[in-house]
Design a protein around this motif. Structure first.
Motif, PDB file in Angstrom:
ATOM      1  N   SER A  29       0.854  -1.192   0.000  1.00 55.46           N
ATOM      2  CA  SER A  29       0.000   0.000   0.000  1.00 55.46           C
ATOM      3  C   SER A  29       0.887   1.238   0.000  1.00 55.46           C
ATOM      4  O   SER A  29       1.824   1.330   0.795  1.00 55.46           O
ATOM      5  N   ASP A  87       1.986  -4.872  15.216  1.00 54.56           N
ATOM      6  CA  ASP A  87       1.033  -4.696  14.120  1.00 54.56           C
ATOM      7  C   ASP A  87       0.965  -6.027  13.375  1.00 54.56           C
ATOM      8  O   ASP A  87       1.863  -6.370  12.603  1.00 54.56           O
ATOM      9  N   ASN A  88      -0.077  -6.797  13.616  1.00 52.84           N
ATOM     10  CA  ASN A  88      -0.158  -8.153  13.079  1.00 52.84           C
ATOM     11  C   ASN A  88      -0.312  -8.196  11.567  1.00 52.84           C
ATOM     12  O   ASN A  88      -0.053  -9.233  10.945  1.00 52.84           O
ATOM     13  N   THR A  89      -0.711  -7.094  10.961  1.00 53.80           N
ATOM     14  CA  THR A  89      -0.918  -7.114   9.504  1.00 53.80           C
ATOM     15  C   THR A  89       0.397  -7.143   8.741  1.00 53.80           C
ATOM     16  O   THR A  89       0.452  -7.634   7.618  1.00 53.80           O
ATOM     17  N   ILE A  90       1.488  -6.629   9.322  1.00 60.11           N
ATOM     18  CA  ILE A  90       2.741  -6.534   8.559  1.00 60.11           C
ATOM     19  C   ILE A  90       3.738  -7.631   8.915  1.00 60.11           C
ATOM     20  O   ILE A  90       4.749  -7.784   8.228  1.00 60.11           O
ATOM     21  N   ARG A 136       2.640   1.124   3.676  1.00 57.94           N
ATOM     22  CA  ARG A 136       2.505  -0.044   4.559  1.00 57.94           C
ATOM     23  C   ARG A 136       2.870  -1.254   3.708  1.00 57.94           C
ATOM     24  O   ARG A 136       2.238  -1.507   2.679  1.00 57.94           O
ATOM     25  N   TYR A 138       4.756  -5.382   3.313  1.00 59.91           N
ATOM     26  CA  TYR A 138       5.196  -6.661   3.868  1.00 59.91           C
ATOM     27  C   TYR A 138       5.227  -7.669   2.716  1.00 59.91           C
ATOM     28  O   TYR A 138       4.556  -7.498   1.695  1.00 59.91           O
TER      29      TYR A 138
END
Length: 606
Positions: A29, A87-90, A136, A138
């Motif tokens: 993103s 931050d669990n999303t990355i 953002r 990962y």
């Protein structure tokens, strides 16, 4: 004057960059806001994180890039922080990058996320200012590998370190070193000193590897080299600072001529005592419709107990040098014609109830896996390990297309996808009349279509993917870079970025900017995407470009074409007596491709 040149270069690189920065691999993103942050050439660090080897390295590299590209005096504030609440999303490798009027801010769950965020910032340094933005990011897969074959041609420790610099900048995290083959054994094994005293040296020859004349009697075997165990420790430490794991490969039971020459008792063939390290001579192997036929026995003998004693000691030393959890054992292209006439192997087959020679190799691989496990490591090997019955816990590296990886994943084995039709970067990458002769072609556009998780495969079994650079026709490190870049950029994006973010025309624009960055950093690369393929069908000559927007000029009168020469607009008939077709590509009035010279007689034959 020098400052003015740098400013002009920065302006050129920065065209439209504030609209959408050209980051490779494409972030998950990226939102660009109004406003820009002016850059000063003095970096002011703001962080309370302990200055580890990795962060120190990343900071040093970034400061060097600032000095190369930012000419304005003043300070640029860069803050680094770890999230107090994850931050669990990355995940472990992701990062959050924010640029605003206060400076550049990078946050992550782990230190490697900060490292990757700093690599992204390095790519933004193409202008006196950077846009306000939020990224953002990962990775899509965890194993993002690059293989370098140091066995066919040896590359120094310093060159391998430079390669680590280059691949880490694009978020690769595994360097697979192909350390042994018929042409050389490249790692010091203290238990078996002849492996490097004898096995590391071949005859120096140039031309096309695999087609050389036979070495003359008395020829000097002094071409090659090896890494001492201290060299390996240095490489592992250097890679660790880049968040790169080094995967060692000891290629067995085939591709083992260097080991057999050093210790002939590892072979089941009496003539092995007369063998020499393979120097690229013609006729070493015959490739037939029925398999591989070896002129010389380049295999370790699965029926000899001393082979397993040898491997136990070798893998004990290798495991102690490489912290990575895997050891690669090769397993590919094992010629079995010498096994077929070995009475000891016949006896082994009868004793173990082995029905064919693929099962003999599977027997060997299972014993090797037990050795690898005893050293605290996992076995990984090429997809031939599936033939004859795969070792129970083996991880498969699928190179013969995607088939082996799909089969292994369906058997619930872990897989690294490295299909030759997408990621073998030793293949010809452009117009074949400009490249070294290799048996296949792989354009960057095809590389960019690589998906490490094939359709219908359970993603939980796919560790990731990898590109492989075999070096039969790669004699020096400049050529290593040339074959890697820019195709390595395509691999990086395929392994890191979501498939939905991939866009070929946009990627080409990004590559063009990154070529300028490579110029700045004296990294060799191939401009092959600008040089069209040429076909001759039904008497008409057709130019097939890889990228859009090219103006292709050509000549058929033995002159060298330039911007004033004929412009290709549609397929055309070659003049009856023309002997040479030459092509050169321009984009926006600037020459971007090299001149391609094609003998008409060769074109008609192909």
């Amino acid at each position: 004057m020098r400052s003015m040149i740098i400013i002009l270069l920065a302006m050129l690189l920065n065209m439209n960059s504030h609209a959408q920065p050209k980051i490779i691999p494409e972030p998950v993103s990226m939102v660009v806001q109004n406003g820009t942050l002016p850059l000063g050439n003095n970096v002011i660090w703001a962080t309370d994180i302990k200055n580890t080897a990795s962060l120190s390295l990343a900071k040093t590299q970034l400061e060097a890039d600032f000095k190369k590209t930012v000419v304005a005096n003043g300070g640029t504030r860069i803050s680094l922080s770890l999230f107090k609440k994850p931050d669990n999303t990355i995940g472990n490798e992701g990062y959050l990058l924010v640029i605003d009027k206060e400076g550049i801010h990078i946050s992550a769950n782990k230190e490697n996320g900060l490292f990757y965020g700093l690599q992204t910032v390095r790519q933004l340094l193409v202008a006196p200012s950077v846009p306000f933005l939020t990224i953002r990011d990962y990775p899509t897969v965890g194993w993002r590998g690059m293989m370098l074959d140091v066995a066919r041609h040896f590359f120094t420790k310093a060159e391998v370190m430079r390669y680590i610099d280059e691949i880490a900048a694009y978020k690769f995290n595994v360097l697979h070193l192909h350390l042994t083959d018929d042409g050389g054994w490249r790692i010091e094994i203290k238990s078996y000193p002849k492996l490097t005293e004898v096995g590391a040296w071949a005859v120096e020859k140039y031309g096309y590897y695999g087609e050389f004349s036979a070495a003359e009697p008395g020829a000097k075997y002094n071409y090659g080299g090896f890494y001492t165990q201290q060299d390996i420790k240095d490489l592992v430490q250097y890679a660790k600072a880049h968040f790169v794991d080094i995967l060692p490969e000891i290629d067995i039971p085939g591709h083992s001529m260097a080991a057999v020459v050093a210790y002939p008792e590892l072979s089941g063939t009496k003539e092995a005592a007369t063998y020499k390290v393979y120097s690229g001579e013609k006729g070493f192997m015959d490739w037939t419709d029925h398999g591989i036929v070896a002129k010389y026995d380049n295999t370790l003998n699965p029926a000899k107990p001393e082979v397993y004693t040898f491997l136990n000691k070798v893998f004990e030393e290798v495991a102690g040098l490489f912290p990575f959890g895997y050891i690669h054992v090769g397993g590919d292209e094992c010629a079995k014609n010498y096994w077929q006439k070995d009475p000891n192997i016949t006896s082994l087959m009868q004793k173990e109830k082995l029905k064919n020679y693929e099962e003999v190799q599977a027997y060997f691989e299972k014993k090797v896996e037990a050795i690898i496990i005893s050293k605290g490591k996992k076995l990984i090997g090429w997809d031939e390990l599936l033939e004859g019955g795969v070792a129970p816990n083996a991880t498969i590296m699928s190179w013969r297309g995607e088939k082996g990886g799909i089969e292994a994943a369906n058997l619930k084995h872990q897989v690294v996808m490295t299909p030759n039709n997408y990621v073998y970067i030793d293949y010809v990458q452009g117009n074949k009349y400009l490249e070294s002769k290799v048996y296949e072609t792989l354009r960057m556009k095809k590389v960019y279509a690589f998906n490490p998780v094939p359709a219908g495969v359970d993603p939980q079994y796919v560790l990731g993917g990898q590109a492989n650079l075999w070096t039969e026709q790669v004699y020096n490190f400049s050529k290593v870079e040339y074959m890697t870049w820019p195709r390595g950029l395509a691999v990086a994006e395929c392994l890191w970025s979501p498939a939905s973010k991939k866009d070929w025309p946009n990627f080409v624009e990004k590559v063009e900017q990154h070529m300028r960055l490579m110029d700045r950093d004296t990294v060799s690369y191939a401009p092959s995407m600008y040089e069209p393929d040429v076909t001759l069908q039904s008497g008409l000559c057709t130019f097939v470009p890889e990228v859009d927007g090219l103006e292709m000029h050509y000549s058929v009168d033995n002159s060298f074409p330039d911007i004033k020469s004929l412009v290709y607009k549609q397929p055309f008939a070659l003049p009856e007596d023309a002997v040479m077709l030459r092509i050169v590509s321009y984009k926006n009035g600037k020459q971007v491709g090299r001149i391609v010279s094609i003998p008409v007689a060769e074109l008609k034959k192909s």
